[in-house]
Motif scaffolding. Sequence first.
Motif, PDB file in Angstrom:
ATOM      1  N   ILE A 146       0.850  -1.200   0.000  1.00  0.00           N
ATOM      2  CA  ILE A 146       0.000   0.000   0.000  1.00  0.00           C
ATOM      3  C   ILE A 146       0.883   1.247   0.000  1.00  0.00           C
ATOM      4  CG2 ILE A 146      -1.762   1.305   1.242  1.00  0.00           C
ATOM      5  CD1 ILE A 146      -2.634  -1.384   2.511  1.00  0.00           C
ATOM      6  N   GLU A 147       0.787   2.022  -1.070  1.00  0.00           N
ATOM      7  CA  GLU A 147       1.549   3.262  -1.182  1.00  0.00           C
ATOM      8  C   GLU A 147       0.648   4.487  -1.162  1.00  0.00           C
ATOM      9  OE1 GLU A 147       4.827   3.453  -1.216  1.00  0.00           O
ATOM     10  OE2 GLU A 147       5.130   1.272  -1.218  1.00  0.00           O
ATOM     11  N   LYS A 148      -0.610   4.284  -1.574  1.00  0.00           N
ATOM     12  CA  LYS A 148      -1.567   5.381  -1.669  1.00  0.00           C
ATOM     13  C   LYS A 148      -2.960   4.859  -1.370  1.00  0.00           C
ATOM     14  CE  LYS A 148      -1.720   4.734  -6.703  1.00  0.00           C
ATOM     15  NZ  LYS A 148      -0.853   3.539  -6.682  1.00  0.00           N
ATOM     16  N   VAL A 149      -3.915   5.770  -1.228  1.00  0.00           N
ATOM     17  CA  VAL A 149      -5.287   5.400  -0.867  1.00  0.00           C
ATOM     18  C   VAL A 149      -5.885   4.416  -1.868  1.00  0.00           C
ATOM     19  CG1 VAL A 149      -7.626   6.276  -0.514  1.00  0.00           C
ATOM     20  CG2 VAL A 149      -5.681   7.565   0.371  1.00  0.00           C
ATOM     21  N   ALA A 150      -5.591   4.584  -3.147  1.00  0.00           N
ATOM     22  CA  ALA A 150      -6.152   3.700  -4.174  1.00  0.00           C
ATOM     23  C   ALA A 150      -5.730   2.250  -3.974  1.00  0.00           C
ATOM     24  CB  ALA A 150      -5.721   4.182  -5.557  1.00  0.00           C
ATOM     25  N   ASP A 151      -4.593   2.044  -3.304  1.00  0.00           N
ATOM     26  CA  ASP A 151      -4.095   0.681  -3.079  1.00  0.00           C
ATOM     27  C   ASP A 151      -4.867  -0.067  -1.987  1.00  0.00           C
ATOM     28  OD1 ASP A 151      -2.124   1.126  -4.987  1.00  0.00           O
ATOM     29  OD2 ASP A 151      -0.681   1.849  -3.504  1.00  0.00           O
ATOM     30  N   LEU A 152      -5.798   0.605  -1.308  1.00  0.00           N
ATOM     31  CA  LEU A 152      -6.550  -0.032  -0.224  1.00  0.00           C
ATOM     32  C   LEU A 152      -7.580  -1.028  -0.752  1.00  0.00           C
ATOM     33  CD1 LEU A 152      -7.178   3.016   2.164  1.00  0.00           C
ATOM     34  CD2 LEU A 152      -5.460   1.204   2.392  1.00  0.00           C
ATOM     35  N   ALA A 153      -7.930  -0.935  -2.027  1.00  0.00           N
ATOM     36  CA  ALA A 153      -8.899  -1.869  -2.610  1.00  0.00           C
ATOM     37  C   ALA A 153      -8.400  -3.306  -2.440  1.00  0.00           C
ATOM     38  CB  ALA A 153      -9.113  -1.557  -4.085  1.00  0.00           C
ATOM     39  N   GLY A 154      -9.260  -4.158  -1.901  1.00  0.00           N
ATOM     40  CA  GLY A 154      -8.901  -5.553  -1.676  1.00  0.00           C
ATOM     41  C   GLY A 154      -8.120  -5.799  -0.402  1.00  0.00           C
ATOM     42  N   LEU A 197     -13.386   7.054   5.170  1.00  0.00           N
ATOM     43  CA  LEU A 197     -14.450   7.061   4.161  1.00  0.00           C
ATOM     44  C   LEU A 197     -14.347   8.293   3.263  1.00  0.00           C
ATOM     45  CD1 LEU A 197     -17.474   5.874   6.347  1.00  0.00           C
ATOM     46  CD2 LEU A 197     -16.203   4.535   4.644  1.00  0.00           C
ATOM     47  N   ALA A 198     -13.989   9.436   3.856  1.00  0.00           N
ATOM     48  CA  ALA A 198     -13.834  10.667   3.082  1.00  0.00           C
ATOM     49  C   ALA A 198     -12.658  10.550   2.111  1.00  0.00           C
ATOM     50  CB  ALA A 198     -13.620  11.853   4.024  1.00  0.00           C
ATOM     51  N   ALA A 199     -11.567   9.917   2.554  1.00  0.00           N
ATOM     52  CA  ALA A 199     -10.396   9.729   1.695  1.00  0.00           C
ATOM     53  C   ALA A 199     -10.718   8.788   0.534  1.00  0.00           C
ATOM     54  CB  ALA A 199      -9.230   9.183   2.518  1.00  0.00           C
ATOM     55  N   LEU A 200     -11.445   7.712   0.825  1.00  0.00           N
ATOM     56  CA  LEU A 200     -11.836   6.774  -0.228  1.00  0.00           C
ATOM     57  C   LEU A 200     -12.720   7.471  -1.266  1.00  0.00           C
ATOM     58  CD1 LEU A 200     -12.693   3.593   1.918  1.00  0.00           C
ATOM     59  CD2 LEU A 200     -10.651   3.962   0.509  1.00  0.00           C
ATOM     60  N   LYS A 201     -13.652   8.286  -0.782  1.00  0.00           N
ATOM     61  CA  LYS A 201     -14.534   9.015  -1.694  1.00  0.00           C
ATOM     62  C   LYS A 201     -13.746   9.986  -2.555  1.00  0.00           C
ATOM     63  CE  LYS A 201     -18.607  12.017  -1.813  1.00  0.00           C
ATOM     64  NZ  LYS A 201     -19.641  12.743  -1.024  1.00  0.00           N
ATOM     65  N   HIS A 202     -12.816  10.718  -1.932  1.00  0.00           N
ATOM     66  CA  HIS A 202     -12.017  11.705  -2.661  1.00  0.00           C
ATOM     67  C   HIS A 202     -11.171  11.048  -3.753  1.00  0.00           C
ATOM     68  CE1 HIS A 202      -8.599  14.448  -3.408  1.00  0.00           C
ATOM     69  NE2 HIS A 202      -9.500  15.394  -3.229  1.00  0.00           N
ATOM     70  N   GLU A 203     -10.649   9.861  -3.448  1.00  0.00           N
ATOM     71  CA  GLU A 203      -9.772   9.168  -4.395  1.00  0.00           C
ATOM     72  C   GLU A 203     -10.520   8.213  -5.321  1.00  0.00           C
ATOM     73  OE1 GLU A 203      -5.983   9.767  -4.353  1.00  0.00           O
ATOM     74  OE2 GLU A 203      -7.340  11.416  -3.835  1.00  0.00           O
ATOM     75  N   GLY A 204     -11.856   8.209  -5.212  1.00  0.00           N
ATOM     76  CA  GLY A 204     -12.667   7.397  -6.121  1.00  0.00           C
ATOM     77  C   GLY A 204     -12.608   5.903  -5.866  1.00  0.00           C
ATOM     78  N   VAL A 205     -12.371   5.521  -4.611  1.00  0.00           N
ATOM     79  CA  VAL A 205     -12.305   4.103  -4.250  1.00  0.00           C
ATOM     80  C   VAL A 205     -13.636   3.676  -3.635  1.00  0.00           C
ATOM     81  CG1 VAL A 205     -11.109   2.343  -2.882  1.00  0.00           C
ATOM     82  CG2 VAL A 205      -9.821   4.273  -3.829  1.00  0.00           C
ATOM     83  N   ASP A 206     -14.236   2.633  -4.166  1.00  0.00           N
ATOM     84  CA  ASP A 206     -15.501   2.130  -3.624  1.00  0.00           C
ATOM     85  C   ASP A 206     -15.242   1.505  -2.251  1.00  0.00           C
ATOM     86  OD1 ASP A 206     -17.901   0.920  -3.029  1.00  0.00           O
ATOM     87  OD2 ASP A 206     -18.045  -0.223  -4.907  1.00  0.00           O
ATOM     88  N   PRO A 207     -15.904   2.016  -1.195  1.00  0.00           N
ATOM     89  CA  PRO A 207     -15.694   1.446   0.145  1.00  0.00           C
ATOM     90  C   PRO A 207     -15.978  -0.054   0.217  1.00  0.00           C
ATOM     91  CG  PRO A 207     -16.916   3.496   0.282  1.00  0.00           C
ATOM     92  CD  PRO A 207     -16.843   3.138  -1.171  1.00  0.00           C
ATOM     93  N   LYS A 208     -16.858  -0.539  -0.658  1.00  0.00           N
ATOM     94  CA  LYS A 208     -17.196  -1.960  -0.663  1.00  0.00           C
ATOM     95  C   LYS A 208     -16.047  -2.823  -1.164  1.00  0.00           C
ATOM     96  CE  LYS A 208     -22.167  -1.137  -1.291  1.00  0.00           C
ATOM     97  NZ  LYS A 208     -23.336  -1.331  -2.182  1.00  0.00           N
ATOM     98  N   SER A 209     -15.085  -2.181  -1.840  1.00  0.00           N
ATOM     99  CA  SER A 209     -13.926  -2.925  -2.333  1.00  0.00           C
ATOM    100  C   SER A 209     -12.865  -3.098  -1.252  1.00  0.00           C
ATOM    101  CB  SER A 209     -13.305  -2.215  -3.542  1.00  0.00           C
ATOM    102  OG  SER A 209     -12.654  -1.005  -3.145  1.00  0.00           O
TER     103      SER A 209
END
Length: 337
Positions: free
Chosen positions: A123-131, A147-159
């Motif tokens: 994990i290097e960035k917020v987008a890497d949190l998926a999975g 949740l706000a960071a995931l939304k800002h970076e376009g990451v689906d919380p369900k992922s």
Amino acid sequence: MSIISRRILLLSSAALAGAAFLGPVEAQDLKITIGYQTVVEPSKVPQADGAYEKATKAAIDWRKFDSGADVIAAVASGSVDIGYVGSSPLAAAASRELPIQTIFVVGLIGESEALVARNGAGIEKVADLAGKKVAVPFVSTTHYSLLAALKHEGVDPKSVEILNLRPPEIAAAFARGDIDAAYVWDPALGQIKTGGKVVLDSSQVAAWGAPTFDAWIVRADFAEKNPEAVRDFVKVTGAAYAEFLAKPDAWSVSSPQAEKIARITGAKLEEVPQLLKGYVFPTLEEQASDKFLGGGTVKAIEAASAFLKEQGKIDAVLPDYSKYVTSKYVTEALASN
């Protein structure tokens, strides 16, 4: 006079004499239960010194909690009178119409809360949190920030597999390798940093438009019955902040203030000075301004509530949150200086 009458007279006289000896009920008979958290901030110094007891003339039961959600539950049950919470659990409690009032804004949260990825987790960035498995205390400020960071970076919380763990549980799970990342505060934050790296902190999330803060709240019924005690609590808290803000560099590793904070919170002594810089602390004078209790705090709670509703964490948003915030005790504390 009969023997029974004389006995009644003697007993009555003794009772009156005892009442005269005891005198009126003193303020020292007041008992306050305060729910605090292990956040590094200036009010831990008067807590360690017994200054709150002296100012309020009350017996205080200090109870440590691991999260704001736990504090809110205790306040709701009536077992805590005054409590330390973050803006997210505060917003959730107000949205559920818990009879509370915000009486002091501790500070705007910055580097003191952070998302840390475990070394080797990829994990290097917020987008890497998926999975990945990411732990937070649910309905906390760090949950909100994640949740706000995931939304800002376009990451689906369900992922993302978001797990509900208290700070001590987070530190243990992180050490075992059971989770890939966590968003938390000290002392757990300091512990997981030893085996990971900071991906982002709450100052960055605030810059993205989702600021968070901590605050002291009081049960409305307790405040109504004990307004002087609430005023004095606020006054002592404000004095601690004023002392820190006047000479922040004096609260160094070798200072008695740092030692007391480390002792109360469990934070590492050498990290206390830096952790104190992780907040923006308002002065007592600023508390009553439009930026805070005079209006800004209400707007912040409204915004947090709207976000929590959007994320499905609360059922409804109230049309007005003003009754959950008051500048009354700050104003009275200033007047009594």
